[in-house]
Design a protein around this motif. Structure first.
Motif, PDB file in Angstrom:
ATOM      1  N   SER A 128       3.376   1.884 -14.943  1.00  0.00           N
ATOM      2  CA  SER A 128       2.568   1.210 -15.950  1.00  0.00           C
ATOM      3  C   SER A 128       1.462   0.420 -15.266  1.00  0.00           C
ATOM      4  O   SER A 128       1.594  -0.032 -14.123  1.00  0.00           O
ATOM      5  N   ALA A 129       0.357   0.263 -15.981  1.00  0.00           N
ATOM      6  CA  ALA A 129      -0.787  -0.457 -15.419  1.00  0.00           C
ATOM      7  C   ALA A 129      -0.406  -1.890 -15.065  1.00  0.00           C
ATOM      8  O   ALA A 129      -0.834  -2.430 -14.029  1.00  0.00           O
ATOM      9  N   GLU A 130       0.427  -2.499 -15.903  1.00  0.00           N
ATOM     10  CA  GLU A 130       0.832  -3.888 -15.661  1.00  0.00           C
ATOM     11  C   GLU A 130       1.654  -4.008 -14.377  1.00  0.00           C
ATOM     12  O   GLU A 130       1.439  -4.919 -13.568  1.00  0.00           O
ATOM     13  N   ALA A 131       2.600  -3.062 -14.172  1.00  0.00           N
ATOM     14  CA  ALA A 131       3.455  -3.106 -12.981  1.00  0.00           C
ATOM     15  C   ALA A 131       2.640  -2.865 -11.714  1.00  0.00           C
ATOM     16  O   ALA A 131       2.834  -3.534 -10.697  1.00  0.00           O
ATOM     17  N   ARG A 132       1.720  -1.906 -11.767  1.00  0.00           N
ATOM     18  CA  ARG A 132       0.903  -1.612 -10.591  1.00  0.00           C
ATOM     19  C   ARG A 132      -0.029  -2.778 -10.265  1.00  0.00           C
ATOM     20  O   ARG A 132      -0.251  -3.103  -9.102  1.00  0.00           O
ATOM     21  N   GLU A 133      -0.542  -3.408 -11.298  1.00  0.00           N
ATOM     22  CA  GLU A 133      -1.425  -4.552 -11.081  1.00  0.00           C
ATOM     23  C   GLU A 133      -0.659  -5.716 -10.452  1.00  0.00           C
ATOM     24  O   GLU A 133      -1.158  -6.389  -9.539  1.00  0.00           O
ATOM     25  N   LYS A 134       0.575  -5.929 -10.925  1.00  0.00           N
ATOM     26  CA  LYS A 134       1.385  -7.013 -10.368  1.00  0.00           C
ATOM     27  C   LYS A 134       1.718  -6.741  -8.907  1.00  0.00           C
ATOM     28  O   LYS A 134       1.631  -7.640  -8.056  1.00  0.00           O
ATOM     29  N   LEU A 135       2.079  -5.484  -8.605  1.00  0.00           N
ATOM     30  CA  LEU A 135       2.398  -5.132  -7.224  1.00  0.00           C
ATOM     31  C   LEU A 135       1.165  -5.255  -6.332  1.00  0.00           C
ATOM     32  O   LEU A 135       1.239  -5.782  -5.218  1.00  0.00           O
ATOM     33  N   ALA A 136       0.028  -4.792  -6.825  1.00  0.00           N
ATOM     34  CA  ALA A 136      -1.201  -4.852  -6.031  1.00  0.00           C
ATOM     35  C   ALA A 136      -1.614  -6.289  -5.728  1.00  0.00           C
ATOM     36  O   ALA A 136      -2.265  -6.558  -4.709  1.00  0.00           O
ATOM     37  N   GLU A 150       0.835  -1.209   0.000  1.00  0.00           N
ATOM     38  CA  GLU A 150       0.000   0.000   0.000  1.00  0.00           C
ATOM     39  C   GLU A 150       0.867   1.255   0.000  1.00  0.00           C
ATOM     40  O   GLU A 150       0.574   2.225  -0.713  1.00  0.00           O
ATOM     41  N   LYS A 151       1.941   1.248   0.778  1.00  0.00           N
ATOM     42  CA  LYS A 151       2.849   2.399   0.812  1.00  0.00           C
ATOM     43  C   LYS A 151       3.520   2.598  -0.544  1.00  0.00           C
ATOM     44  O   LYS A 151       3.653   3.729  -1.020  1.00  0.00           O
ATOM     45  N   ALA A 152       3.948   1.499  -1.154  1.00  0.00           N
ATOM     46  CA  ALA A 152       4.624   1.593  -2.448  1.00  0.00           C
ATOM     47  C   ALA A 152       3.688   2.130  -3.525  1.00  0.00           C
ATOM     48  O   ALA A 152       4.074   2.973  -4.345  1.00  0.00           O
ATOM     49  N   LEU A 153       2.447   1.674  -3.526  1.00  0.00           N
ATOM     50  CA  LEU A 153       1.485   2.132  -4.525  1.00  0.00           C
ATOM     51  C   LEU A 153       1.162   3.610  -4.344  1.00  0.00           C
ATOM     52  O   LEU A 153       0.914   4.332  -5.314  1.00  0.00           O
ATOM     53  N   ALA A 154       1.185   4.077  -3.096  1.00  0.00           N
ATOM     54  CA  ALA A 154       0.854   5.476  -2.822  1.00  0.00           C
ATOM     55  C   ALA A 154       2.041   6.414  -3.018  1.00  0.00           C
ATOM     56  O   ALA A 154       1.862   7.618  -3.181  1.00  0.00           O
ATOM     57  N   GLU A 180      10.224 -10.341  -4.962  1.00  0.00           N
ATOM     58  CA  GLU A 180       9.295  -9.208  -5.000  1.00  0.00           C
ATOM     59  C   GLU A 180       9.081  -8.634  -3.600  1.00  0.00           C
ATOM     60  O   GLU A 180       9.037  -7.411  -3.411  1.00  0.00           O
ATOM     61  N   ILE A 181       8.943  -9.523  -2.618  1.00  0.00           N
ATOM     62  CA  ILE A 181       8.748  -9.064  -1.237  1.00  0.00           C
ATOM     63  C   ILE A 181       9.996  -8.345  -0.745  1.00  0.00           C
ATOM     64  O   ILE A 181       9.915  -7.301  -0.088  1.00  0.00           O
ATOM     65  N   ARG A 182      11.166  -8.877  -1.091  1.00  0.00           N
ATOM     66  CA  ARG A 182      12.425  -8.267  -0.663  1.00  0.00           C
ATOM     67  C   ARG A 182      12.564  -6.847  -1.211  1.00  0.00           C
ATOM     68  O   ARG A 182      13.206  -5.990  -0.589  1.00  0.00           O
ATOM     69  N   ALA A 183      11.979  -6.603  -2.367  1.00  0.00           N
ATOM     70  CA  ALA A 183      12.105  -5.292  -3.015  1.00  0.00           C
ATOM     71  C   ALA A 183      11.215  -4.223  -2.384  1.00  0.00           C
ATOM     72  O   ALA A 183      11.352  -3.042  -2.703  1.00  0.00           O
ATOM     73  N   LEU A 184      10.302  -4.625  -1.502  1.00  0.00           N
ATOM     74  CA  LEU A 184       9.381  -3.648  -0.902  1.00  0.00           C
ATOM     75  C   LEU A 184      10.122  -2.663   0.000  1.00  0.00           C
ATOM     76  O   LEU A 184      11.096  -3.019   0.653  1.00  0.00           O
TER      77      LEU A 184
END
Length: 380
Positions: A274-282, A263-267, A376-380
């Motif tokens: 890109s829509a694809e990257a945000r969708e993957k993260l979400a 949630e913090k990363a998306l905000a 992916e989790i490590r990159a947060l």
């Protein structure tokens, strides 16, 4: 040629320059004195107060004047050793007070062990004020001394020792070996000069080079295979180790934490928009939740992990790979340790590493996909 002054730590004539503090410091606009004490303390900075010209903070100088020769030598040698290990330090009065206080603790702690005619200094491989690590040298040997943060529960430290002893005795892994104090206890409690009590532990020194310091030629296939085997043995010990009721360590990889970080990363806006990257993260929390639902905390997947099993925390000593610095170890998924090391290796080295690991214990069939999830989790 810079201006000359006496080094506030060791008293030798040194060059100095007045400049803004380094970019990595808490306030890059703060004036500092850069001290170039090449022969003794190496290089360090002292906070200054604004003026024409700026002056070293007088509180720093007054505090240094209050120290005895042994304390000033300790600060000088510790600064030198930190600098030799590429640790750069800007000193404030507060950080110097921490060092001087730790000198009292370390002096008292060393006296609790059978370490006669010993000298000590900060290790230089980390500058963790709360959990300071020291090198202790006697005439014939070297040891490491850890001063644990005030308020640390004794069971947390006992748990660390319990796991290290299990790695040695059950896994045949060469790692840190605790040294008993004069009273036979592995953990010593010290409170010099009526300071708050802190626990101390001493470990035998493991000579050698860290894995991260080896050249590419020295990282042979045999060494990489052995690395995989060592990690597999660590996890095998964790999988079968019976834990006493008092055993206590932190737990890692919580679904709520992953969700909050996403949630913090998306905000934040600091991601690929890109829509694809945000969708993957979400989707990451739900994908991790699915992983947890499938694996839970089964002992073949979840148990005691090192957590910081990076190349700088593995010493190559007399041909053996020795994990060290277990301050952060706790309960988590074994994949985390595997990822920490494998991401430092080339593709060909990874294949050898995984082979070595599976000579000891099997990986899941889809472990590559699972590692990608943890990446992916490590990159947060």
């Amino acid at each position: 040629m810079g201006e000359k002054m006496s080094c506030p730590f060791c008293g030798t004539q040194v060059e100095y320059a007045i400049e803004n503090s380094p970019d990595w410091y808490r306030d890059s606009s703060l004036p500092v004195y850069r001290i170039d004490c090449h022969d003794r303390c190496r290089q360090y900075w002292l906070e200054a107060i604004s003026g024409h010209p700026p002056q070293i903070d007088p509180d720093i100088l007054a505090f240094l004047d209050s120290l005895n020769d042994a304390q000033r030598t300790f600060i000088s040698e510790s600064t030198q050793h930190a600098c030799d290990n590429d640790i750069l330090i800007v000193y404030s009065k507060r950080s110097l007070q921490f060092l001087a206080t730790d000198w009292h603790y370390a002096k008292a702690a060393v006296g609790s062990y059978r370490l006669d005619n010993a000298s000590f200094r900060i290790s230089g491989v980390g500058f963790d004020i709360a959990n300071m690590l020291f090198f202790v040298d006697t005439e014939n040997a070297r040891f490491t001394l850890r001063l644990h943060q005030a308020g640390t529960a004794v069971y947390k430290i006992q748990s660390e020792i319990y796991w290290l002893q299990a790695l040695r005795n059950k896994g045949g892994i060469k790692t840190l070996s605790p040294v008993p104090g004069r009273d036979g206890e592995m953990i010593q409690c010290t409170s010099p000069n009526d300071l708050p009590s802190r626990y101390a532990t001493v470990y035998d020194w493991i000579p050698g080079e860290t894995l991260g310091a080896l050249s590419a030629a020295e990282k042979t296939p045999e060494l990489i295979r052995s690395l995989g085997s060592i990690v597999g043995r660590m996890h095998s010990v964790s999988e079968t180790l019976e834990l006493p009721d008092w055993f206590t360590r932190p737990r890692y990889y919580d679904i709520e934490w992953v969700t909050l970080q996403v949630e913090k990363a998306l905000a934040s806006g600091n991601i690929d928009d890109s829509a694809e990257a945000r969708e993957k993260l979400a989707s990451l929390p739900s994908r991790f939740s699915q992983f947890v639902a499938e694996h839970g905390e089964r002992r073949d997947a979840f148990g005691l992990i090192h957590l910081d099993l990076a190349p700088h925390n593995i010493v190559v000593s007399e041909g053996q790979l020795c994990p060290i610095d277990v301050m952060q170890f706790g309960f988590g998924y074994y994949l985390s340790d595997i990822l920490t090391l494998s991401r430092q290796l080339s593709k060909s080295e990874q294949a050898i590493f995984f082979e070595g690991y599976q000579e000891v214990r099997l990986l899941p069939k889809d472990y590559q996909q699972q590692l990608a999830l943890f990446e992916e989790i490590r990159a947060l």
